[in-house]
Design a protein around this motif. Structure first.
Motif, mmCIF file in Angstrom:
data_model
loop_
_atom_site.group_PDB
_atom_site.id
_atom_site.type_symbol
_atom_site.label_atom_id
_atom_site.label_comp_id
_atom_site.label_asym_id
_atom_site.label_seq_id
_atom_site.Cartn_x
_atom_site.Cartn_y
_atom_site.Cartn_z
ATOM 1 N N UNK A 96 3.716 9.259 -8.514
ATOM 2 C CA UNK A 96 4.616 9.279 -9.674
ATOM 3 C C UNK A 96 3.818 9.354 -10.972
ATOM 4 N N UNK A 97 2.734 8.584 -11.052
ATOM 5 C CA UNK A 97 1.889 8.610 -12.258
ATOM 6 C C UNK A 97 1.336 10.021 -12.509
ATOM 7 N N UNK A 98 1.006 10.707 -11.425
ATOM 8 C CA UNK A 98 0.463 12.063 -11.569
ATOM 9 C C UNK A 98 1.531 13.075 -11.963
ATOM 10 N N UNK A 158 -0.379 -1.863 -11.374
ATOM 11 C CA UNK A 158 -1.674 -1.472 -10.829
ATOM 12 C C UNK A 158 -1.942 -2.291 -9.570
ATOM 13 N N UNK A 159 -2.299 -1.611 -8.508
ATOM 14 C CA UNK A 159 -2.666 -2.269 -7.254
ATOM 15 C C UNK A 159 -4.093 -1.864 -6.928
ATOM 16 N N UNK A 185 0.827 -1.211 0.000
ATOM 17 C CA UNK A 185 0.000 0.000 0.000
ATOM 18 C C UNK A 185 0.863 1.263 0.000
ATOM 19 N N UNK A 186 1.969 1.242 0.731
ATOM 20 C CA UNK A 186 2.875 2.401 0.711
ATOM 21 C C UNK A 186 3.462 2.580 -0.680
ATOM 22 N N UNK A 187 3.853 1.476 -1.303
ATOM 23 C CA UNK A 187 4.409 1.531 -2.654
ATOM 24 C C UNK A 187 3.358 2.033 -3.638
ATOM 25 N N UNK A 188 2.127 1.580 -3.504
ATOM 26 C CA UNK A 188 1.057 2.020 -4.405
ATOM 27 C C UNK A 188 0.835 3.524 -4.286
ATOM 28 N N UNK A 189 0.931 4.040 -3.072
ATOM 29 C CA UNK A 189 0.753 5.480 -2.860
ATOM 30 C C UNK A 189 1.868 6.258 -3.570
ATOM 31 N N UNK A 228 -6.676 -4.374 -1.339
ATOM 32 C CA UNK A 228 -5.527 -4.545 -0.451
ATOM 33 C C UNK A 228 -5.854 -4.065 0.965
ATOM 34 N N UNK A 229 -6.576 -2.951 1.069
ATOM 35 C CA UNK A 229 -7.000 -2.459 2.398
ATOM 36 C C UNK A 229 -7.943 -3.473 3.054
ATOM 37 N N UNK A 230 -8.844 -4.045 2.269
ATOM 38 C CA UNK A 230 -9.767 -5.042 2.806
ATOM 39 C C UNK A 230 -9.033 -6.277 3.305
ATOM 40 N N UNK A 231 -8.069 -6.746 2.529
ATOM 41 C CA UNK A 231 -7.282 -7.908 2.935
ATOM 42 C C UNK A 231 -6.487 -7.607 4.199
ATOM 43 N N UNK A 232 -5.918 -6.406 4.264
ATOM 44 C CA UNK A 232 -5.162 -6.007 5.450
ATOM 45 C C UNK A 232 -6.067 -5.960 6.671
ATOM 46 N N UNK A 233 -7.251 -5.418 6.505
ATOM 47 C CA UNK A 233 -8.211 -5.343 7.611
ATOM 48 C C UNK A 233 -8.560 -6.755 8.106
ATOM 49 N N UNK A 234 -8.786 -7.673 7.167
ATOM 50 C CA UNK A 234 -9.081 -9.068 7.529
ATOM 51 C C UNK A 234 -7.926 -9.688 8.300
#
Length: 96
Positions: A40-42, A60-61, A31-35, A66-72
């Motif tokens: 960078x894309x912008x 693409x992430x 998630x940090x990498x995706x952020x 990923x947030x849902x999986x982390x929450x689980x």
């Protein structure tokens, strides 16, 4: 129950806790990498982004998934930790 039974089970739960922690760390890193990649894309030219995607450097992430999986994972880890705390309190009580 015997004290040794609680001790063995507490050790097994510690292993389960460690096993659940590793994927959680990996998801947080992803998630940090995706952020960073989103920024960078912008900021980078489209041509550069396209090239980086073709090289597999930018990917693409699905951040929502990923947030849902982390929450689980975090909820599962909390449940295991709660059970482990209970077992350890029973272990302490049986030792007294």
């Amino acid at each position: 129950m015997r004290e040794i039974d609680f001790a063995v089970y507490a050790d097994a739960l510690a292993g389960e806790s460690a096993a659940l922690s590793a994927p959680g760390r990996a998801h947080r890193s992803k998630l940090r990498q995706a952020k960073i990649e989103r920024r960078a894309r912008n900021d980078l030219p489209t041509r550069t982004v396209d090239r980086l995607e073709s090289l597999g450097i930018l990917s693409a992430v699905d951040e929502r998934a990923a947030h849902g999986e982390l929450r689980e994972l975090e909820e599962s880890l909390a449940a295991v930790d709660e059970l482990q705390a209970w077992v350890e309190s029973e272990l302490a009580a049986s030792a007294a």
